[in-house]
Motif scaffolding. Sequence first.
Motif, PDB file in Angstrom:
ATOM      1  N   GLY A  64       0.819  -1.208   0.000  1.00  0.00           N
ATOM      2  CA  GLY A  64       0.000   0.000   0.000  1.00  0.00           C
ATOM      3  C   GLY A  64       0.851   1.255   0.000  1.00  0.00           C
ATOM      4  N   GLY A  65       1.956   1.230   0.757  1.00  0.00           N
ATOM      5  CA  GLY A  65       2.867   2.379   0.769  1.00  0.00           C
ATOM      6  C   GLY A  65       3.488   2.620  -0.595  1.00  0.00           C
ATOM      7  N   LEU A  66       3.824   1.541  -1.299  1.00  0.00           N
ATOM      8  CA  LEU A  66       4.372   1.679  -2.656  1.00  0.00           C
ATOM      9  C   LEU A  66       3.334   2.266  -3.601  1.00  0.00           C
ATOM     10  CD1 LEU A  66       6.329  -1.691  -2.986  1.00  0.00           C
ATOM     11  CD2 LEU A  66       7.298   0.597  -2.714  1.00  0.00           C
ATOM     12  N   ALA A  67       2.088   1.815  -3.474  1.00  0.00           N
ATOM     13  CA  ALA A  67       1.018   2.361  -4.312  1.00  0.00           C
ATOM     14  C   ALA A  67       0.819   3.842  -4.027  1.00  0.00           C
ATOM     15  CB  ALA A  67      -0.284   1.595  -4.056  1.00  0.00           C
ATOM     16  N   ALA A  68       0.900   4.215  -2.750  1.00  0.00           N
ATOM     17  CA  ALA A  68       0.752   5.617  -2.379  1.00  0.00           C
ATOM     18  C   ALA A  68       1.893   6.457  -2.946  1.00  0.00           C
ATOM     19  CB  ALA A  68       0.705   5.748  -0.854  1.00  0.00           C
ATOM     20  N   ALA A  69       3.114   5.940  -2.889  1.00  0.00           N
ATOM     21  CA  ALA A  69       4.272   6.670  -3.412  1.00  0.00           C
ATOM     22  C   ALA A  69       4.151   6.882  -4.920  1.00  0.00           C
ATOM     23  CB  ALA A  69       5.556   5.912  -3.090  1.00  0.00           C
ATOM     24  N   ILE A  70       3.650   5.869  -5.617  1.00  0.00           N
ATOM     25  CA  ILE A  70       3.474   6.008  -7.064  1.00  0.00           C
ATOM     26  C   ILE A  70       2.476   7.118  -7.365  1.00  0.00           C
ATOM     27  CG2 ILE A  70       2.586   4.846  -9.131  1.00  0.00           C
ATOM     28  CD1 ILE A  70       3.677   2.226  -7.870  1.00  0.00           C
ATOM     29  N   GLY A  71       1.347   7.103  -6.651  1.00  0.00           N
ATOM     30  CA  GLY A  71       0.346   8.150  -6.848  1.00  0.00           C
ATOM     31  C   GLY A  71       0.874   9.523  -6.509  1.00  0.00           C
ATOM     32  N   LEU A  87       3.653  -0.141 -15.208  1.00  0.00           N
ATOM     33  CA  LEU A  87       4.366  -1.232 -14.535  1.00  0.00           C
ATOM     34  C   LEU A  87       3.809  -1.480 -13.138  1.00  0.00           C
ATOM     35  CD1 LEU A  87       8.061  -0.406 -15.570  1.00  0.00           C
ATOM     36  CD2 LEU A  87       6.636  -2.310 -16.386  1.00  0.00           C
ATOM     37  N   ALA A  88       3.427  -0.402 -12.473  1.00  0.00           N
ATOM     38  CA  ALA A  88       2.864  -0.539 -11.126  1.00  0.00           C
ATOM     39  C   ALA A  88       1.544  -1.299 -11.166  1.00  0.00           C
ATOM     40  CB  ALA A  88       2.644   0.842 -10.511  1.00  0.00           C
ATOM     41  N   ILE A  89       0.709  -0.977 -12.160  1.00  0.00           N
ATOM     42  CA  ILE A  89      -0.567  -1.673 -12.294  1.00  0.00           C
ATOM     43  C   ILE A  89      -0.341  -3.162 -12.549  1.00  0.00           C
ATOM     44  CG2 ILE A  89      -2.618  -1.888 -13.756  1.00  0.00           C
ATOM     45  CD1 ILE A  89      -2.535   1.146 -14.089  1.00  0.00           C
ATOM     46  N   LYS A 125      -9.252 -10.162  -5.474  1.00  0.00           N
ATOM     47  CA  LYS A 125      -9.667  -8.952  -6.192  1.00  0.00           C
ATOM     48  C   LYS A 125      -9.764  -7.756  -5.246  1.00  0.00           C
ATOM     49  CE  LYS A 125     -12.275 -10.984 -10.034  1.00  0.00           C
ATOM     50  NZ  LYS A 125     -13.627 -11.222 -10.596  1.00  0.00           N
ATOM     51  N   ILE A 126     -10.235  -8.013  -4.048  1.00  0.00           N
ATOM     52  CA  ILE A 126     -10.372  -6.924  -3.078  1.00  0.00           C
ATOM     53  C   ILE A 126      -9.013  -6.327  -2.741  1.00  0.00           C
ATOM     54  CG2 ILE A 126     -10.871  -6.450  -0.643  1.00  0.00           C
ATOM     55  CD1 ILE A 126     -13.277  -8.292  -0.926  1.00  0.00           C
ATOM     56  N   PHE A 127      -8.006  -7.184  -2.523  1.00  0.00           N
ATOM     57  CA  PHE A 127      -6.684  -6.658  -2.178  1.00  0.00           C
ATOM     58  C   PHE A 127      -6.047  -5.917  -3.345  1.00  0.00           C
ATOM     59  CE2 PHE A 127      -6.833  -9.913   1.280  1.00  0.00           C
ATOM     60  CZ  PHE A 127      -6.759  -9.005   2.317  1.00  0.00           C
ATOM     61  N   GLU A 128      -6.324  -6.359  -4.563  1.00  0.00           N
ATOM     62  CA  GLU A 128      -5.841  -5.609  -5.724  1.00  0.00           C
ATOM     63  C   GLU A 128      -6.545  -4.255  -5.803  1.00  0.00           C
ATOM     64  OE1 GLU A 128      -5.522  -5.912 -10.616  1.00  0.00           O
ATOM     65  OE2 GLU A 128      -6.736  -7.351  -9.504  1.00  0.00           O
ATOM     66  N   ALA A 129      -7.860  -4.257  -5.604  1.00  0.00           N
ATOM     67  CA  ALA A 129      -8.630  -3.012  -5.683  1.00  0.00           C
ATOM     68  C   ALA A 129      -8.194  -2.012  -4.616  1.00  0.00           C
ATOM     69  CB  ALA A 129     -10.119  -3.321  -5.539  1.00  0.00           C
ATOM     70  N   ARG A 130      -7.825  -2.496  -3.440  1.00  0.00           N
ATOM     71  CA  ARG A 130      -7.414  -1.579  -2.372  1.00  0.00           C
ATOM     72  C   ARG A 130      -6.114  -0.863  -2.715  1.00  0.00           C
ATOM     73  NH1 ARG A 130      -8.960  -5.147   3.033  1.00  0.00           N
ATOM     74  NH2 ARG A 130     -11.224  -4.769   2.920  1.00  0.00           N
ATOM     75  N   ASN A 131      -5.242  -1.514  -3.487  1.00  0.00           N
ATOM     76  CA  ASN A 131      -4.035  -0.824  -3.947  1.00  0.00           C
ATOM     77  C   ASN A 131      -4.377   0.290  -4.928  1.00  0.00           C
ATOM     78  OD1 ASN A 131      -1.970  -2.175  -2.509  1.00  0.00           O
ATOM     79  ND2 ASN A 131      -2.082  -3.907  -3.905  1.00  0.00           N
ATOM     80  N   TYR A 132      -5.376   0.044  -5.787  1.00  0.00           N
ATOM     81  CA  TYR A 132      -5.814   1.088  -6.712  1.00  0.00           C
ATOM     82  C   TYR A 132      -6.441   2.258  -5.946  1.00  0.00           C
ATOM     83  CZ  TYR A 132      -5.180  -2.392 -10.399  1.00  0.00           C
ATOM     84  OH  TYR A 132      -4.646  -3.318 -11.254  1.00  0.00           O
ATOM     85  N   ILE A 133      -7.220   1.932  -4.924  1.00  0.00           N
ATOM     86  CA  ILE A 133      -7.821   2.991  -4.103  1.00  0.00           C
ATOM     87  C   ILE A 133      -6.736   3.833  -3.446  1.00  0.00           C
ATOM     88  CG2 ILE A 133      -9.136   3.421  -1.984  1.00  0.00           C
ATOM     89  CD1 ILE A 133     -10.904   1.035  -2.749  1.00  0.00           C
ATOM     90  N   THR A 134      -5.715   3.155  -2.917  1.00  0.00           N
ATOM     91  CA  THR A 134      -4.601   3.866  -2.288  1.00  0.00           C
ATOM     92  C   THR A 134      -3.915   4.793  -3.281  1.00  0.00           C
ATOM     93  OG1 THR A 134      -4.230   2.030  -0.756  1.00  0.00           O
ATOM     94  CG2 THR A 134      -2.410   3.561  -1.076  1.00  0.00           C
ATOM     95  N   LEU A 135      -3.671   4.295  -4.490  1.00  0.00           N
ATOM     96  CA  LEU A 135      -3.031   5.102  -5.524  1.00  0.00           C
ATOM     97  C   LEU A 135      -3.880   6.318  -5.879  1.00  0.00           C
ATOM     98  CD1 LEU A 135      -1.149   3.770  -8.611  1.00  0.00           C
ATOM     99  CD2 LEU A 135      -2.774   5.624  -8.889  1.00  0.00           C
ATOM    100  N   LEU A 136      -5.185   6.123  -6.038  1.00  0.00           N
ATOM    101  CA  LEU A 136      -6.080   7.231  -6.402  1.00  0.00           C
ATOM    102  C   LEU A 136      -6.164   8.277  -5.290  1.00  0.00           C
ATOM    103  CD1 LEU A 136      -8.992   5.249  -8.106  1.00  0.00           C
ATOM    104  CD2 LEU A 136      -7.344   6.778  -9.214  1.00  0.00           C
ATOM    105  N   VAL A 137      -6.200   7.811  -4.038  1.00  0.00           N
ATOM    106  CA  VAL A 137      -6.232   8.746  -2.907  1.00  0.00           C
ATOM    107  C   VAL A 137      -4.959   9.583  -2.872  1.00  0.00           C
ATOM    108  CG1 VAL A 137      -6.118   8.876  -0.386  1.00  0.00           C
ATOM    109  CG2 VAL A 137      -7.832   7.425  -1.491  1.00  0.00           C
ATOM    110  N   SER A 138      -3.824   8.920  -3.044  1.00  0.00           N
ATOM    111  CA  SER A 138      -2.543   9.632  -3.044  1.00  0.00           C
ATOM    112  C   SER A 138      -2.472  10.629  -4.199  1.00  0.00           C
ATOM    113  CB  SER A 138      -1.401   8.618  -3.142  1.00  0.00           C
ATOM    114  OG  SER A 138      -0.157   9.260  -3.171  1.00  0.00           O
ATOM    115  N   PHE A 139      -2.921  10.196  -5.386  1.00  0.00           N
ATOM    116  CA  PHE A 139      -2.914  11.085  -6.557  1.00  0.00           C
ATOM    117  C   PHE A 139      -3.816  12.302  -6.328  1.00  0.00           C
ATOM    118  CE2 PHE A 139      -4.972  12.391 -10.524  1.00  0.00           C
ATOM    119  CZ  PHE A 139      -3.865  12.788 -11.261  1.00  0.00           C
TER     120      PHE A 139
END
Length: 310
Positions: free
Chosen positions: A52-59, A79-81, A116-130
């Motif tokens: 999740g931290g990596l997804a946040a950093a990308i965003g 690549l992150a996706i 699927k839920i754990f994958e989706a939560r990484n996308y949510i983290t990325l979108l929140v950070s962005f």
Amino acid sequence: MPDNNDVLSPEHLVIIITATLIGTLVRIISIKLDYRQYPNYPNGYLIHVVTGGLAAAIGAFIIPTLMEKEFTAVTFLALAIQHFREVRKIERESLLDLEGDEYTKRGDAYIDGISKIFEARNYITLLVSFTTSLTIMLLQTLTDSTIWVEVAAGSAAGILLFYVLKYFTKRQKLRDIATVTQGKIEIRGSDLFVDGMFVSHLLGREEAKGWYLEDGLAAIIHPNKEHFLIPLLNGGQRQAILFEVTRRLGQKKLYSVQDPANGKIVIALVPIIKNFDLLKETILLTPLLETVKKNPELLNLTGGNHHHGK
């Protein structure tokens, strides 16, 4: 605004640090330790917090890199996706490997939903950070606000988006479409009945009869509407219910039958923890699987049978 050099400007550092922290925070908030005990503490927590931290950093880095005209950030995002999809695959394989160690299997449908839920939560983290990053950047560009106002506004925007997405992706549970009542266990000869409905042959074993008469529990699941019986009779959904029940109460013996004619599903078991209220709560809290929600009409909580005549 920053000069064109190799050192990040204070403005960009504010964007990156704030957005990364907010994204990581919402990922931590989204991890819940409930009776399902998944992810497991502490290693499961660590894995999901780090990803999740990596997804946040990308965003967080998307806006500053684009402002610096580093368009390779788009490739990095792709690549992150791909990495998030690999996380989903690994999560699925890990759960499949554990199937033989449980009282009852989760089933492929339930495992697919969890991954699927754990994958989706990484996308949510990325979108929140962005979103946090974008909000701060807009305030820096369009206003003369102070750094604390920018940080507060960006954080508020990110957290607000998190709760919007959380509501949008919230899964329904069995309590939304069904009720559960306690059934009366009877033994007739070598047969097991619950509220007069045949459940199973006990093969005449006195030990099995004693188990059910002394320690057995029976639950009857009633759909709130006739068409709700369709998802309840789905094989993957029934397997998910049995998994949650045995995972929480333990299991010495288990039977599950369906009675479509009467619109009922019966679960009879000899649990390690004999507590019907716990059994009822567990059944009602079982998530509805993605595979049973292909037709929106099936889970239209406010609709009735008004389409049945078509």
